[in-house]
Scaffold this motif. Structure first.
Motif, short mmCIF file in Angstrom:
data_model
loop_
_atom_site.label_atom_id
_atom_site.label_comp_id
_atom_site.label_asym_id
_atom_site.label_seq_id
_atom_site.Cartn_x
_atom_site.Cartn_y
_atom_site.Cartn_z
N GLN A 1 0.81 -1.23 0.00
CA GLN A 1 0.00 0.00 0.00
C GLN A 1 0.84 1.27 0.00
O GLN A 1 0.29 2.37 -0.01
CB GLN A 1 -0.90 0.02 1.24
N HIS A 2 2.18 1.11 0.01
CA HIS A 2 3.07 2.27 0.20
C HIS A 2 2.61 3.05 1.43
O HIS A 2 2.43 4.27 1.39
CB HIS A 2 3.11 3.15 -1.04
N GLY A 3 2.45 2.31 2.52
CA GLY A 3 1.87 2.86 3.72
C GLY A 3 2.89 3.47 4.66
O GLY A 3 4.00 3.83 4.27
N CYS A 4 2.49 3.60 5.93
CA CYS A 4 3.39 4.21 6.90
C CYS A 4 3.13 3.68 8.30
O CYS A 4 2.10 3.07 8.58
CB CYS A 4 3.24 5.74 6.88
N ILE A 5 4.11 3.92 9.17
CA ILE A 5 4.07 3.55 10.57
C ILE A 5 4.25 4.83 11.39
O ILE A 5 5.14 5.63 11.09
CB ILE A 5 5.18 2.54 10.92
N ILE A 6 3.42 4.99 12.40
CA ILE A 6 3.54 6.13 13.33
C ILE A 6 3.67 5.57 14.73
O ILE A 6 2.86 4.74 15.16
CB ILE A 6 2.31 7.06 13.28
N SER A 7 4.68 6.01 15.46
CA SER A 7 4.90 5.55 16.83
C SER A 7 4.63 6.67 17.82
O SER A 7 5.06 7.81 17.62
CB SER A 7 6.35 5.07 17.00
N LEU A 8 3.94 6.33 18.90
CA LEU A 8 3.74 7.26 20.00
C LEU A 8 4.90 7.08 20.97
O LEU A 8 5.09 6.01 21.55
CB LEU A 8 2.41 6.99 20.71
N LEU A 9 5.68 8.16 21.14
CA LEU A 9 6.88 8.12 21.96
C LEU A 9 6.67 8.94 23.23
O LEU A 9 5.66 8.83 23.89
CB LEU A 9 8.07 8.60 21.14
N ASP A 10 7.62 9.76 23.61
CA ASP A 10 7.53 10.55 24.83
C ASP A 10 8.65 11.58 24.79
O ASP A 10 9.77 11.25 24.38
CB ASP A 10 7.69 9.64 26.05
N ILE A 11 8.37 12.81 25.22
CA ILE A 11 9.44 13.81 25.23
C ILE A 11 10.55 13.43 26.21
O ILE A 11 11.66 13.94 26.12
CB ILE A 11 8.91 15.22 25.56
N HIS A 12 10.26 12.50 27.14
CA HIS A 12 11.27 12.05 28.09
C HIS A 12 12.20 10.99 27.49
O HIS A 12 13.13 10.54 28.15
CB HIS A 12 10.62 11.50 29.35
N ALA A 13 11.94 10.56 26.26
CA ALA A 13 12.73 9.50 25.65
C ALA A 13 14.03 10.00 25.04
O ALA A 13 14.81 9.22 24.51
CB ALA A 13 11.90 8.78 24.59
N HIS A 14 14.26 11.32 25.09
CA HIS A 14 15.45 11.86 24.45
C HIS A 14 16.06 12.96 25.33
O HIS A 14 15.55 14.09 25.39
CB HIS A 14 15.08 12.43 23.08
N ASP A 15 17.09 12.62 26.05
CA ASP A 15 17.92 13.58 26.81
C ASP A 15 17.28 14.16 28.07
O ASP A 15 17.93 14.90 28.79
CB ASP A 15 18.37 14.76 25.92
N LYS A 16 16.01 13.84 28.33
CA LYS A 16 15.34 14.38 29.51
C LYS A 16 14.61 13.27 30.25
O LYS A 16 13.39 13.21 30.27
CB LYS A 16 14.37 15.50 29.11
N PRO A 17 15.35 12.36 30.87
CA PRO A 17 14.71 11.19 31.51
C PRO A 17 13.77 11.59 32.63
O PRO A 17 14.02 12.53 33.38
CB PRO A 17 15.90 10.39 32.04
N PHE A 18 12.69 10.85 32.72
CA PHE A 18 11.68 11.05 33.76
C PHE A 18 12.18 10.40 35.04
O PHE A 18 12.43 9.19 35.08
CB PHE A 18 10.36 10.43 33.29
N ASN A 19 12.38 11.19 36.08
CA ASN A 19 13.00 10.70 37.31
C ASN A 19 12.18 9.58 37.95
O ASN A 19 10.98 9.71 38.18
CB ASN A 19 13.12 11.86 38.31
N GLY A 20 12.85 8.45 38.23
CA GLY A 20 12.20 7.31 38.86
C GLY A 20 11.57 6.33 37.88
O GLY A 20 10.97 5.34 38.30
N TYR A 21 11.71 6.59 36.59
CA TYR A 21 11.08 5.75 35.55
C TYR A 21 12.14 5.17 34.61
O TYR A 21 11.96 5.14 33.40
CB TYR A 21 10.07 6.56 34.75
N THR A 22 13.23 4.68 35.15
CA THR A 22 14.38 4.28 34.33
C THR A 22 14.01 3.28 33.26
O THR A 22 14.40 3.43 32.09
CB THR A 22 15.50 3.71 35.22
N VAL A 23 13.27 2.24 33.59
CA VAL A 23 12.96 1.20 32.60
C VAL A 23 12.06 1.76 31.50
O VAL A 23 12.28 1.51 30.31
CB VAL A 23 12.33 -0.03 33.26
N TYR A 24 11.06 2.54 31.88
CA TYR A 24 10.19 3.18 30.88
C TYR A 24 11.00 4.09 29.98
O TYR A 24 10.85 4.06 28.74
CB TYR A 24 9.09 3.97 31.59
#
Length: 265
Positions: A143-166
């Motif tokens: 279908q020449h389709g696409c994939i969209i992923s829901l991420l998090d602003i904490h996934a890049h350089d700004k880790p969410f304190n206490g949520y290391t595994v997430y």
């Protein structure tokens, strides 16, 4: 794994959103349906909400929404994964858009991290998205389709304190988006959406925020409001239609990432 509704295919595109019975996933489903998509609502434990959503959408446009119920741990078994893929494709006969929305989110303080938390958070936020993308790739390519992923602003350089595994799991998912964008080009585009505070925890959950903390969060956002699931849905639909964008991750956070230290809420 069960499929609640089987419908005849037509010419409109098909979108599958994982974890889409409620909240952000349901908003994406609703926005896509409004734009003419046939939609597949995936759920695990929220079967009633998923079916109610499908019924509402089918009342608007007949045979346009279906429910597929499955535990995404099925990606750990080749046979179960194959069956899931066949169920998805049999629903409408094609797949144009895959949206990875299903996610688990809870704290894992150092000193109390166990194998179960590791397995669950990595599964829902990294492993399942990768293996589902791989398994559904041949159909998306057609279908020449696409994939969209829901991420998090904490996934890049700004880790969410206490949520290391997430944090680690979402960071892996972010790299998946960029890696697959290269590998799946030119026939399948892969992009991501990184929410900030776009929905607050349920008031009856152990993650609920009191009114003072909610106000503090709002004050920390340059646009001075909590985002909405519809804000995320609008961006997902934009990326679906943006035929010359791949490998990009758009923050939908009201500017919060500009001031975020990563510590606390």
């Amino acid at each position: 794994m069960t499929m609640k509704l089987t419908v005849k295919p037509d010419n409109s595109p098909v979108m599958l959103v994982t974890g889409s019975a409620k909240r952000i996933g349901a908003a994406i489903i609703g926005a896509a349906h409004e734009q003419g998509y046939r939609v597949i609502i995936h759920c695990h434990n929220s079967q009633q909400q998923a079916q109610e959503l499908a019924d509402d959408l089918n009342n608007i446009r007949s045979a346009s929404a279906a429910v597929v119920t499955a535990d995404l741990a099925l990606v750990n078994d080749d046979s179960s994964l194959h069956q899931f893929v066949q169920t998805i494709i049999a629903t409408f006969g094609q797949l144009d858009v895959l949206v990875h929305n299903a996610s688990r989110f809870y704290p894992t303080p150092v000193g109390r991290i166990g194998y179960d938390q590791w397995d669950e958070l990595i599964l829902t936020n990294a492993k399942a998205p990768l293996l589902l993308s791989q398994a559904l790739l041949p159909y998306l390519q057609v279908q020449h389709g696409c994939i969209i992923s829901l991420l998090d602003i904490h996934a890049h350089d700004k880790p969410f304190n206490g949520y290391t595994v997430y944090n680690m799991a979402k960071a892996a998912h972010r790299m998946m988006v960029q890696s697959l964008a290269l590998e799946m080009a030119p026939h399948v585009r892969v992009n991501g959406v990184a929410p900030g505070v776009n929905i607050l925890p349920d008031t009856n959950s152990d993650q609920a925020l009191d009114s003072e903390l909610q106000q503090n969060v709002t004050n920390s956002i340059p646009l001075q409001r909590i985002g909405t699931p519809e804000d995320i849905a609008q961006c997902v639909l934009y990326l679906v239609q943006a035929s010359y964008i791949t490998g990009e991750i758009i923050a939908i956070d009201g500017g919060r990432g500009l001031t975020l230290a990563g510590n606390g809420h």
